[in-house]
Design a protein around this motif. Sequence first.
Motif, short mmCIF file in Angstrom:
data_model
loop_
_atom_site.label_atom_id
_atom_site.label_comp_id
_atom_site.label_asym_id
_atom_site.label_seq_id
_atom_site.Cartn_x
_atom_site.Cartn_y
_atom_site.Cartn_z
N ASN A 178 0.81 -1.21 0.00
CA ASN A 178 0.00 0.00 0.00
C ASN A 178 0.85 1.26 0.00
O ASN A 178 0.61 2.20 -0.77
CB ASN A 178 -0.80 -0.01 1.30
CG ASN A 178 -2.25 0.20 1.02
OD1 ASN A 178 -2.61 1.10 0.28
ND2 ASN A 178 -3.07 -0.67 1.58
N GLY A 226 3.33 5.70 -2.82
CA GLY A 226 4.55 6.43 -3.18
C GLY A 226 4.65 6.57 -4.69
O GLY A 226 4.95 7.65 -5.22
N ALA A 257 2.23 9.10 -5.87
CA ALA A 257 2.65 10.48 -5.52
C ALA A 257 3.78 10.96 -6.42
O ALA A 257 3.99 12.15 -6.57
CB ALA A 257 3.08 10.53 -4.06
N THR A 265 -9.63 10.41 0.62
CA THR A 265 -8.77 10.29 -0.56
C THR A 265 -8.73 11.61 -1.30
O THR A 265 -9.67 12.40 -1.23
CB THR A 265 -9.28 9.16 -1.50
OG1 THR A 265 -8.40 9.08 -2.62
CG2 THR A 265 -10.69 9.42 -2.00
N THR A 266 -7.59 11.84 -1.99
CA THR A 266 -7.51 13.02 -2.85
C THR A 266 -7.39 12.58 -4.30
O THR A 266 -7.13 13.38 -5.18
CB THR A 266 -6.27 13.88 -2.49
OG1 THR A 266 -5.12 13.04 -2.59
CG2 THR A 266 -6.37 14.46 -1.10
N VAL A 295 -9.21 3.83 1.55
CA VAL A 295 -9.21 2.90 2.68
C VAL A 295 -7.81 2.37 3.00
O VAL A 295 -7.59 1.82 4.07
CB VAL A 295 -10.16 1.69 2.46
CG1 VAL A 295 -11.59 2.15 2.48
CG2 VAL A 295 -9.83 0.96 1.19
N LEU A 349 -4.75 3.58 3.79
CA LEU A 349 -4.02 4.00 4.99
C LEU A 349 -4.77 3.67 6.27
O LEU A 349 -4.15 3.34 7.28
CB LEU A 349 -3.70 5.50 4.92
CG LEU A 349 -2.58 5.88 3.94
CD1 LEU A 349 -2.39 7.39 3.92
CD2 LEU A 349 -1.28 5.18 4.29
N SER A 350 -6.09 3.76 6.22
CA SER A 350 -6.82 3.46 7.46
C SER A 350 -6.70 1.97 7.78
O SER A 350 -6.53 1.60 8.93
CB SER A 350 -8.26 3.93 7.38
OG SER A 350 -9.02 3.06 6.60
N PHE A 402 6.39 7.59 5.20
CA PHE A 402 5.43 6.91 6.06
C PHE A 402 6.20 5.94 6.93
O PHE A 402 7.03 5.18 6.43
CB PHE A 402 4.38 6.18 5.21
CG PHE A 402 3.36 7.12 4.63
CD1 PHE A 402 3.66 7.89 3.52
CD2 PHE A 402 2.11 7.26 5.22
CE1 PHE A 402 2.73 8.78 2.99
CE2 PHE A 402 1.17 8.14 4.70
CZ PHE A 402 1.49 8.91 3.59
P1 ADP Z 1 -6.07 6.09 -1.69
O1 ADP Z 1 -4.70 5.75 -2.11
O2 ADP Z 1 -7.11 5.18 -2.26
O3 ADP Z 1 -6.44 7.54 -1.86
P2 ADP Z 1 -5.06 5.85 1.00
O4 ADP Z 1 -5.79 5.69 2.29
O5 ADP Z 1 -3.99 4.86 0.72
O6 ADP Z 1 -6.17 5.80 -0.12
O7 ADP Z 1 -4.46 7.32 0.94
C1 ADP Z 1 -5.22 8.42 1.35
C2 ADP Z 1 -4.65 9.69 0.83
O8 ADP Z 1 -3.40 9.96 1.47
C3 ADP Z 1 -4.32 9.74 -0.65
O9 ADP Z 1 -5.45 10.01 -1.42
C4 ADP Z 1 -3.29 10.85 -0.71
O10 ADP Z 1 -3.91 12.11 -0.71
C5 ADP Z 1 -2.57 10.72 0.62
N1 ADP Z 1 -1.29 10.01 0.46
C6 ADP Z 1 -1.05 8.73 0.71
N2 ADP Z 1 0.24 8.41 0.45
C7 ADP Z 1 0.85 9.54 0.03
C8 ADP Z 1 2.19 9.88 -0.39
N3 ADP Z 1 3.16 8.96 -0.42
N4 ADP Z 1 2.43 11.16 -0.74
C9 ADP Z 1 1.45 12.08 -0.70
N5 ADP Z 1 0.18 11.84 -0.32
C10 ADP Z 1 -0.14 10.57 0.04
#
Ligand code: ADP
Length: 491
Positions: free
Chosen positions: A389, A394, A397, A443-444, A451, A453-454, A479
């Motif tokens: 994940n 990464g 990004a 999410t962005t 989901v 990261l959670s 992270f």
């Molecule tokens: P998803 O990848 O489906 O959006 P995640 O829970 O894995 O769901 O991530 C949530 C949000 O955290 C992402 O949409 C992004 O905005 C931010 N994010 C996660 N990893 C990174 C990263 N390595 N660099 C920048 N933003 C990150």
Amino acid sequence: MESKQAAPGAKTQRSAGGAWTFDVASQEFRLSQGACALLGLPAAGPFEEMLARMPVEAGERKHLRAAMRRCATDRVEFDLRLRLAAGGGGAMVRLMGGAVGEGRLAGAAFAADDEARLSGEVAERAAQFGSIMETALDGMVVIDDAGIMQSFSRAAERMFGLTAQEAVGQNVSVLMAEPDRTRHDGYIGHYLATGERRIIGIGRIVTGRRRDGSPFPLHLSIGETNVEGRRLFTGFMHDLTEERRSQSRTQQLQAELAHISRLSALGEMGSALAHELNQPLAAIGNYITGSRRLLADAGSPSAAKIEGALERAAEQVLRAGQIIRRLRDFVSRRAGERRQESVAKLVEEAAALGLVGAREKGVTLNFDLDPAYDALFADRIQIQQVLVNLLRNGLDAMDGAERRELKVSSRLVAPEVLEIAVTDTGAGIAPDAIARLFEPFFTTKPSGLGVGLSISRGIVEAHGGEMSAHNNPDGGATFRLTLPLRPKGAP
Ligand code: ADP
């Protein structure tokens, strides 16, 4: 081969043979150690003198002299069988020779009884081996105990973009990505010193490195052979980027991850739902209680009926709460299959899986794992899911970034607590996102689920660790997750 097994220096020991050379101009006849022992001659001397000392019948000497002469003048190869006289053990000796350049002859001397069996076996094995090396679909490489490549198959040539000619003679670490690249000599040394098998006969997914430096996942298994007292290792390599839909290890891992991902997503959704629904359910419960009280005061003729209906409604509210709680417990109870796992193996496999397709994006991957702390107490699949994940995030990004470097590092941050960090050189975390990253469904990304990261944090916390995210001073994000080295209460 009794002669080879006899103790050194024992009277019965007889050499299996060796090589000889002859210089026509100086008439010097030289023998390798094995040939000296076999023929009972000194290492070098004038040919006629050596011939005279050779423990063979006079007639045999004549044959050999004539053969040598024809070979020197007309380059005619020879292959003679000579019977040693009683002093030489009475055995048969085979002497072969040919011209090897201007004024030089060279050849071999074997104990003929051994030779028949040996050369047959050797030729047969060589032929088998050669054809395997030519045709095997998996790449094969043979190395010696110093890690130097001795042979390199066709499929390996294709896999790495290196020819056998280029590969043979080089250290096998050129085929590997870090950290194995710099550590490989140490791995062999460790094995030779301790006999502890970390990969031999076990096999695992590692990251290979093609000629152009690009990494790719490959399954490596290693066999060990002993050829005339020399230790050789044969690596069988299967390129996982070209993996078909078979029962491969990657597929298996991916399936395991997908399964667990679905389960955790369910659990995560369950938790989120439970959280979200608890309030309305509690409110409904309160309204029902209030209605029952009002009803009792109103003294309506249907009061008893309505009262019964409301009571059942209240039961259903409780039941809904229980269903959700059970769903939540179901997943969080999966304390899973925690055991002692190698960090390097865990990380490498996760990287091999998470970075499928990364090569095309020009992403480089580095490991900086502390070898002193290679053992973790964890559910491998769950932690790999977390790492996959983080690596995929990464990669996302770094889409469009100029520098595309991922690093996975590990270090001890407290007694018995290992931290694993995944660092990228991507866009970094948006300031308004940083507080909400680990919330479910945050999410962005246009097609993100939010989901990952959670779930990851849930997994890490269930292991007794913590997860955090930071932006790097020089761009990109890191992270971190912490995990215990040993189960709670273990010594
Ligand atoms: P998803 O990848 O489906 O959006 P995640 O829970 O894995 O769901 O991530 C949530 C949000 O955290 C992402 O949409 C992004 O905005 C931010 N994010 C996660 N990893 C990174 C990263 N390595 N660099 C920048 N933003 C990150």
